[in-house]
Design a protein around this motif. Structure first.
Motif, PDB file in Angstrom:
ATOM      1  N   ILE A   1      -4.148  -6.345   0.968  1.00 42.84           N
ATOM      2  CA  ILE A   1      -3.023  -5.688   1.636  1.00 42.84           C
ATOM      3  C   ILE A   1      -2.596  -6.521   2.851  1.00 42.84           C
ATOM      4  CG2 ILE A   1      -2.296  -3.606   2.883  1.00 42.84           C
ATOM      5  CD1 ILE A   1      -2.756  -3.195  -0.135  1.00 42.84           C
TER       6      ILE A   1
ATOM      7  N   ARG B   1      -9.524  -3.355   1.489  1.00 42.83           N
ATOM      8  CA  ARG B   1      -8.429  -3.852   0.647  1.00 42.83           C
ATOM      9  C   ARG B   1      -7.855  -5.133   1.261  1.00 42.83           C
ATOM     10  NH1 ARG B   1      -5.596   0.274  -2.133  1.00 42.83           N
ATOM     11  NH2 ARG B   1      -4.429  -1.496  -2.941  1.00 42.83           N
TER      12      ARG B   1
ATOM     13  N   GLN C   1      -7.926  -3.131   5.742  1.00 38.81           N
ATOM     14  CA  GLN C   1      -7.944  -4.466   5.129  1.00 38.81           C
ATOM     15  C   GLN C   1      -9.342  -5.044   4.879  1.00 38.81           C
ATOM     16  OE1 GLN C   1      -5.089  -5.761   8.190  1.00 38.81           O
ATOM     17  NE2 GLN C   1      -3.994  -6.803   6.526  1.00 38.81           N
TER      18      GLN C   1
ATOM     19  N   LEU D   1       0.859  -1.181   0.000  1.00 30.58           N
ATOM     20  CA  LEU D   1       0.000   0.000   0.000  1.00 30.58           C
ATOM     21  C   LEU D   1       0.899   1.236   0.000  1.00 30.58           C
ATOM     22  CD1 LEU D   1      -2.963   0.964   0.205  1.00 30.58           C
ATOM     23  CD2 LEU D   1      -2.707   0.950   2.699  1.00 30.58           C
TER      24      LEU D   1
END
Ligand code: ZN
Length: 298
Positions: free
Chosen positions: A245, A242, A239, A56
């Motif tokens: 990640i 995403r 998270q 990230l």
């Protein structure tokens, strides 16, 4: 500094200074799911640096963390009362002069329980912030009537062949062995195999990646399902949106990501309630874009 230290050490505690006379703090109300009663017990907090996030952009990380360089992160254990059993999932950090921690016994009291009431302890993995409350300051069992259970794979991962571990973690093996031996000597340590049914309505789900034998615990009652997901996710603000990640703590980063994606997909599909060791709230997740929205469960 502490977060940096966590990134490199992430293992053993001192021992927990568990008070034998818990204070009567305000009452914690349980979440009820079928016949389950669930309490989130916050043992402490740790700062997790944004730089721990892998894959990230640092500017995106800071933005997702509300402009901060670190996330003030809870360390939770969970008390689950199910028919015939009083279960504790993980045990927090225990007393550590560097952390705001060691509140587990007081939190238990607020939930109307004492350490002696616990008859089953489930450990998601052997990092310091999950096993730190197992022993009292005098080295004896903090939970004198509990059977302690952890995945055999997780126990073996840390103790059987330290040469497989990153060098910085190899000295942990003897300390972990000694800790679990306290319970083993009392006939109270029972490792289990992957996916074992641990009791009616309670099974282990292998979720390896964060560590070699990291485990999610699934409780079911009357069609409702609760998963205690340990460290399947560290940064709730990042998270869920995403899931791809990772964090620097994951010993097998690719696998940790894959497992998170698989289990989140399943949890969203079946409306499973998720209890995370480092999440501020118990949540359900709903698909949104390439990730999920986490909705607190009241
Ligand atoms: Zn953790």
């Amino acid at each position: 500094m502490r977060a940096l230290l966590l990134a490199t050490i992430l293992l053993l505690p001192g021992t927990a200074m568990m008070s034998s006379a818990p204070t009567t703090a305000s009452r914690l109300e349980p979440l009820r799911l079928g016949q389950l009663q669930v309490w989130k017990l916050q043992d402490g907090r740790i700062p997790l640096a944004a730089s721990l996030l892998k894959g990230l952009d640092p500017a995106d990380a800071r933005r997702m963390l509300g402009g901060k360089d670190a996330a003030d992160t809870p360390v939770n254990a969970f008390l689950v009362r199910m028919p015939g059993r009083t279960v504790l999932v993980d045990t927090g950090i225990g007393q550590d002069p560097e952390d705001d921690s060691g509140h587990l016994v007081d939190q238990l009291a607020s939930a109307g329980a004492t350490p002696a009431d616990i008859d089953l302890i489930l450990i998601t993995h052997d990092h310091f912030d999950h096993i730190g409350g197992l022993l009292k300051a005098d080295g004896t069992r903090a939970f004198p009537n509990a059977i302690l259970r952890v995945a055999r794979r997780e126990h073996a991962f840390w103790t059987e062949d330290p040469s497989r571990l990153p060098e910085r973690l190899r000295d942990r093996a003897p300390k972990l062995k000694a800790l679990f031996e306290v319970y083993a000597k009392a006939g109270a340590f029972r490792p289990f195999e992957d996916s074992e049914e641990l009791a009616p309505g309670l099974r282990a789900i292998p979720a390896h990646g964060h560590t070699g034998g990291h485990t999610v615990y699934a409780f079911t009652s009357e069609g409702r399902e609760l998963w205690c997901i340990g460290d399947l996710i560290h940064f709730g603000a990042v998270q869920f949106q995403r899931p791809e990640i990772g964090v620097a703590f994951d010993l097998d980063g690719d696998r940790a990501v894959k497992v998170r994606q698989e289990l989140f997909r399943e949890a969203a599909r079946r409306q499973v309630v998720l209890a995370g060791a480092h999440l501020p709230q118990i949540v359900r997740i709903i698909p949104k874009g390439a990730g999920y929205d986490a909705v607190p469960v009241p």
